[in-house]
Write a protein that holds these residues in place. Structure first.
Motif, short mmCIF file in Angstrom:
data_model
loop_
_atom_site.label_atom_id
_atom_site.label_comp_id
_atom_site.label_asym_id
_atom_site.label_seq_id
_atom_site.Cartn_x
_atom_site.Cartn_y
_atom_site.Cartn_z
N UNK A 109 0.80 -1.22 0.00
CA UNK A 109 0.00 0.00 0.00
C UNK A 109 0.84 1.27 0.00
N UNK A 110 2.03 1.23 0.61
CA UNK A 110 2.82 2.45 0.78
C UNK A 110 3.73 2.69 -0.42
N UNK A 111 3.76 3.91 -0.88
CA UNK A 111 4.65 4.33 -1.96
C UNK A 111 6.10 4.24 -1.49
N UNK A 112 7.04 3.86 -2.36
CA UNK A 112 8.45 3.78 -1.93
C UNK A 112 8.98 5.09 -1.35
N UNK A 113 8.39 6.22 -1.76
CA UNK A 113 8.82 7.53 -1.25
C UNK A 113 7.88 8.05 -0.16
N UNK A 114 7.18 7.14 0.48
CA UNK A 114 6.22 7.53 1.52
C UNK A 114 6.91 8.31 2.65
N UNK A 115 6.23 9.35 3.13
CA UNK A 115 6.65 10.07 4.33
C UNK A 115 5.44 10.19 5.25
N UNK A 116 5.71 10.14 6.56
CA UNK A 116 4.63 10.26 7.53
C UNK A 116 4.95 11.31 8.58
N UNK A 117 3.92 11.83 9.18
CA UNK A 117 4.10 12.77 10.29
C UNK A 117 3.09 12.42 11.37
#
Length: 395
Positions: free
Chosen positions: A28-36
């Motif tokens: 589900x997560x994009x390889x360039x995923x970022x989270x906050x």
């Protein structure tokens, strides 16, 4: 992507998180995923996470280690900038016995090429703190067999007050009760390990009330010291900045102390007209010798990091920015070792100062005979013969 599909993708994310489905999260997560995650979350959970791995480990992973909780989405709304706004509630409870968790959330989710590229969390962090349990002035984290106990009053130099003493006793009790803890790492947030007792608490307490307040505080603190020295798991301390007063008891309770090369050490009791706590009158003569202990107590001598190393108060020095990494690596190495054997050695070393040679020889015989019957001993012996690294697992 249609609104319905974006919402379905978000629902799949919440389902994967609830199930702990690592494979589905990776899909589900994009390889360039970022989270906050929201600033102010307990246990250092809040902040930016610059990759799927960082989010799993330091965001969602820390939540899972400290809470039994799940996100229950209620509404999905497309925004003009192309992101999806999801609102709902977190429900569950903390793993340390706090209040039930019922906190509203809003998530801003960006999607790119059918995968989730970013997620920004907003939530009622006060509700999370209520659910986190009784710990307020220390952080306690369990990962990979290592319990990390972090003093967390950085604006006060991690000074020990009534609340921190109680938190230390509670944290040490939780560590002692967990069979999966194979090593402990003690550190402090901010520039100091701990400056010792909170002098503002002493000064702000009426004279007639100070003795009873000190008694309650020290009872809790000494319970923490006793618990940390009684467990099988070895203890590593990482010391940056100042370490003083009763706070030295925490590093004395450790088996290995890694100190910054610019760290400072002092007792300070005589300057206050007070005597000692934290086990310092027991630990220090054994660690540094009676004459040096007398000098430290009576003359209030302050030690540089090199002097503390020469005295035998610390085990090794490291640059300030590398102290915690080196201490964490040592804790991880110890966590891979024979925990029950480590515990027996810890106890025999402590008792050796009060035990005659004959009794100590008896204790060693009984201890090694007992250890020989464990799975760890069999694994260690066979690994040595096979010239491979042992895989110790006894708890």
């Amino acid at each position: 992507m249609e609104s319905r599909n974006r919402a379905d993708l978000a629902r799949a994310l919440y389902a994967a998180l609830a199930a702990g489905d690592r494979e589905q999260l990776d899909a589900l997560l994009h390889p360039e995923f970022t989270g906050r995650t929201a600033e102010g979350m307990p246990f250092g959970i809040g902040g930016d996470h610059d990759s799927p791995t960082a989010m799993r480990r330091n965001g969602w992973g820390r939540i899972a280690r400290h809470f039994e909780a799940r996100a229950e989405p209620e509404q999905f709304l497309d925004l003009a900038d192309g992101r999806l706004l999801v609102t709902g509630r977190y429900r569950g409870h903390g793993r340390q016995g706090g209040a039930a968790l019922d906190a509203a959330f809003a998530h801003l989710i960006a999607i790119d090429q059918g995968r989730i590229k970013s997620l920004e969390q907003f939530t009622d962090t006060a509700r999370w703190h209520d659910a986190a349990g009784r710990l307020r002035t220390v952080l306690l984290d369990f990962e990979g067999g290592v319990a990390t106990l972090r003093l967390n009053r950085p604006d006060k130099g991690n000074a020990i007050d009534t609340g921190m003493a109680a938190d230390l006793a509670e944290a040490a009790t939780q560590i002692a009760e967990r069979s999966d803890v194979r090593a402990v790492l003690i550190a402090g947030n901010g520039p100091n390990f701990t400056v010792g007792g909170d002098l503002s608490l002493f000064a702000g307490t009426a004279r007639e009330q100070l003795p009873s307040r000190l008694r309650r505080m020290i009872d809790s603190y000494h319970l923490a010291i006793e618990r940390l020295t009684s467990i099988d798991a070895p203890v590593v301390a990482a010391v940056r900045g100042g370490a003083g007063g009763g706070g030295l008891g925490l590093l004395c309770a450790a088996d290995i102390v890694v100190a910054a090369d610019d760290a400072r050490f002092a007792l300070g009791y005589s300057a206050l007209g007070l005597t000692a706590d934290g086990g310092n009158t027991w630990f220090l003569p054994r660690m540094v010798g009676m004459r040096r202990a007398q000098e430290l107590f009576l003359l209030n001598r302050r030690l540089t990091a090199q002097e503390a190393l020469d005295f035998g108060l610390v085990s090794r020095l490291a640059p300030s920015d590398a102290v915690e990494d080196e201490a964490a690596a040592l804790a991880a190495k110890l966590a891979a070792g024979p925990t029950r054997a480590f515990g027996a050695v810890r106890r025999m070393l402590r008792q050796s100062f009060e035990t005659g040679l004959s009794d100590q020889l008896d204790a060693e015989r009984e201890s090694i005979v007992t250890a020989s019957a464990t799975d760890d001993a069999q694994e260690g012996i066979h690994a040595f013969i096979a010239k491979r690294r042992p895989r110790f697992r006894d708890e």
